[in-house]
Design an enzyme around this catalytic site. Sequence first.
Site, PDB file in Angstrom:
ATOM      1  N   GLU A  44       0.764  -1.064   0.000  1.00 38.46           N
ATOM      2  CA  GLU A  44      -0.135   0.121  -0.070  1.00 38.46           C
ATOM      3  C   GLU A  44       0.882   1.306   0.126  1.00 38.46           C
ATOM      4  O   GLU A  44       1.838   1.532   0.550  1.00 38.46           O
ATOM      5  CB  GLU A  44      -0.936   0.080   1.218  1.00 38.46           C
ATOM      6  N   LYS A 118      -8.909   3.076  -2.722  1.00 37.74           N
ATOM      7  CA  LYS A 118      -9.479   2.478  -1.647  1.00 37.74           C
ATOM      8  C   LYS A 118     -10.865   2.895  -1.204  1.00 37.74           C
ATOM      9  O   LYS A 118     -11.300   3.918  -1.159  1.00 37.74           O
ATOM     10  CB  LYS A 118      -8.624   2.887  -0.409  1.00 37.74           C
ATOM     11  N   CYS A 154      -5.812  -3.038   1.639  1.00 36.98           N
ATOM     12  CA  CYS A 154      -6.004  -3.247   3.042  1.00 36.98           C
ATOM     13  C   CYS A 154      -7.278  -3.445   3.511  1.00 36.98           C
ATOM     14  O   CYS A 154      -8.062  -4.302   3.445  1.00 36.98           O
ATOM     15  CB  CYS A 154      -5.051  -2.227   3.652  1.00 36.98           C
TER      16      CYS A 154
END
Lengths: 565, 565
Positions: A44, A118, A154
């Site tokens: 990330e 994200k 994530c």
Amino acid sequence: MTQIRFALAQIDTCVGDLDANAAKVLDRARQAAGMDAKVVVFPEMTLTGYPIEDLALRATFRQAAWDKANALAADLAAEGLGSLFVVVGTVGTDRANDKPRNRLVVLHDGVVWAGYDKHFLPNYGVFDEFRIFSAGDRAMVLDVDGARLGVAICEDIWQEGGPVADLAGRGIDALVTINGSPYEEGKTQTRCALVQRRAAEVDAPVIYVNQVGGQDDLVFDGGSFVVDRDGALLQRSPMFMEDLACWTLDTALEHQERVRVAPDLDPDEEVYTACVLGLKDYMAKNRFTGVTLGLSGGIDSALVAAMAADAVGGENVWGISMPSMYSSDGSKDDAADLAANIGAHYDVQPIEPLFVAFQKQLELEGVAAENLQARIRGVIVMAYSNSKGLLAVATGNKSELACGYSTIYGDAVGGYAPIKDLLKTRVWELARWRNRAAAEGVGIGGLNIVGNEAGERGIPLAGGVMIPVSSIEKAPSAELRPGQKDSDSLPEYELLDQVLAAYIEHAHGRADLLADGFDERTVDTVMRLVDRAEWKRRQYPLGPKVTALAFGRDRRLPITTAFRE
Amino acid sequence: MTQIRFALAQIDTCVGDLDANAAKVLDRARQAAGMDAKVVVFPEMTLTGYPIEDLALRATFRQAAWDKANALAADLAAEGLGSLFVVVGTVGTDRANDKPRNRLVVLHDGVVWAGYDKHFLPNYGVFDEFRIFSAGDRAMVLDVDGARLGVAICEDIWQEGGPVADLAGRGIDALVTINGSPYEEGKTQTRCALVQRRAAEVDAPVIYVNQVGGQDDLVFDGGSFVVDRDGALLQRSPMFMEDLACWTLDTALEHQERVRVAPDLDPDEEVYTACVLGLKDYMAKNRFTGVTLGLSGGIDSALVAAMAADAVGGENVWGISMPSMYSSDGSKDDAADLAANIGAHYDVQPIEPLFVAFQKQLELEGVAAENLQARIRGVIVMAYSNSKGLLAVATGNKSELACGYSTIYGDAVGGYAPIKDLLKTRVWELARWRNRAAAEGVGIGGLNIVGNEAGERGIPLAGGVMIPVSSIEKAPSAELRPGQKDSDSLPEYELLDQVLAAYIEHAHGRADLLADGFDERTVDTVMRLVDRAEWKRRQYPLGPKVTALAFGRDRRLPITTAFRE
């Protein structure tokens, strides 16, 4: 039928260091190409480092990161690596509102390809992402030679629904997830169980690449892995070290091949290594090459000194013995022995003449006089730090910080506190583990943190490090008045630490603690100590913090609160 | 036709002190009933205090707050106040996920009535609400004797859409909004313009009640007000003091009656009062009755001492002169004069003997020797703090903190830093204002912070306070080596502060600063100083912070970053 070879590039990035992070991506891409990989997956926010916090809010930084991604894509192509699919994280900008986004991009054929933003922005514990980023709102599937690869960042796999649920119906061949997931004890198992669930949900293997290394007050443990659609663990990289592993997806197979699974670490080794890596990277990223600390002869400073020797070598550790009129001969000997064992520089700076000079003017008594001793030591440690360019490290453990058994601007002085998240009983356990490792030669010697040629351990331990047994076995004392023992002020640590774990880590209230079986007097003593220490610490917001999470930031509590259960 | 009399209860709450906050609600409700009010409106999170940060996450605290709301409703009814509609803020729980909610409830007829949950949860600058709370999702209209009252909580009126937009179509008779809106310069005008827009949107008067007082590192300025549907300002409470004002809604009238509008404050008076109130409440809520600080004879410590005298009275201020071999006679005289003017305790503690004692062992040179002087002073200040139970206050201003012209654990020592958000040029302006106020008798004497009988100023100024003119006019010097001047290391403050404001407050990048008209050498010098100071400060996370917002928290930046524009 398609075969896609993935490289899992588990690297240690530095926040804000776009040049170095991009150079590392280029290097690993070269290596991955040499291993016949087609897709190279990085953690990330690879280019920016993670967590970047409010740095993402600076428009100049976002522009620089974007320019860097484009330059990197061009550099890859110029080296003949344009056919690779290089999956990196970076910061983007939401055009609708000019807010930053936590973005995954694919560098391919000389350009920056498809971006995925994200979706779930964690905003609890150590995470502040909702504060900083705006959320992406659509899933993305990447076509690589006919194979359909879903992507996630994530937290996207930690929450139900969202892009992973969306991908579940789309018949993907694999899910690639890039992560900056900080270390906590037991998290290896938690992550694996989670990814097994997601693999079943999307009915495809999941490739999980995690960041490794210390960044500010967090430690990322790596341990990247691949799980098959049925939950089988196919590949696992070692913890606490950079690594480049390959794994091949064969879309014709119902079950994929197992490659290599790094062994579990002993729990004490795991925590010890996390502490050392945190200190090592904090120093490297802040450009410190040496540390200084006070050596009291007690277990806390001994363990921290051993960790420092493992992080940067004993020759870069300046230990200072600062005996007072109340220091025992045993303590002085133990400090000298420890310094000799780890090969540290060792100076003796008696504080009595300084204490006498202050007292001639101030005539302090009681706790104020005890604090004066600790603060004189703090001044000396900072003098070493300033004059030699060393990082001062604080040696407080979580039990004493939680109970306020510490002096602000005194023993709390330091830029980094390696064992602030360890309860005292854990400090003893780790000291014993370190001595066993020294005796047995575990992890000692030539391992290299980059690469994985020589073993599966993340940090090479320094040879010869032994913590004096008397530092481990003697009754803890601050030695600020004659005959003082920690147990004069605190419950015995074995009991104290159990209550602290329940009260701080698990937020048990008074009724819960009694139901846990602790006796009323102990519960009330510990709650009073912790609440008072919190209150004192919040009065002096510059002081050390106690964290609820291991290796996490402090709980955010208001400074002023009259709430008592 | 209905007439509803509202009481605007602008109070100072304390985070976590459920008992005291509830007692204050009961007291104001009694007074409001005596003024024939029907609806009594309190600030956001009245019962719990605001901001409560992660304290809201403790289930035991939420239960205690809920029990307190119910007990308070019963107490009101028992006193014959059950017919009042008492609008208070508190913490609730989202039953779906057990997360806290920022809730408005109405205490009426002995029970806790209808609840409204805040919709927009601010998560920028000093606010962390999205981290803590889950968001409400529906508007609420309260029927009081046939009048329809819409409600909103703070951020709900700052964002477009949401509950206010929902209320716009519902024909409400007034919008009641409860707020915890922190002070910034110029915010009175910003808030008024915003509320005028919302009044037009809902086509009804808006009643805006704000919290007052210092809480941790924030200052809330009060200044509650009522705006008519056409934007006319009908009522305004004074800033920086508790207040209970009444205003009557007559649903038959197109335009409501104007009652009382507190006058604007002079901008210097406003900022000075904000600083004093912040310190005063920090001390009261942390149970400190006295302060101690080093008096150097310079302007920073003089202004802080004057603020402390205004906050808690000169007799509760312990000023310490700590001259070194480099201190001028003028500085020593100025320190003594200032202490005499404000009626402070005054001790002289020469540091030369202590410096000599340390140097005999340490032999420091250069900056390390300068830092040693500052740290010896830090030890002395903390000795006074510990032995007399005083709050140590740090005297650093924003210009020097931003440029790193300060010593960690030295002059940065303290639990509260009253002028850390003031640039140096503002420090001079406020010192001049304070002397003019003393000369002209502005705000001096018997005003009381609670109530509003004697005037419209929030803090009574102490009589006789005069800052020595030479402290204001002399060239600033740290006096850590012979002949040292701030201008040896920093640009002149008039220029420096302009660049700092652009670079820190407005996040201008290098190109922006050049476009602002600053010369390249100055821009590069200041950027280098600030970036280096940020980097140093982040290495020592326990150090003082520089805030982008006045009276706000520090920007959140990672400790380690190699990013340079």
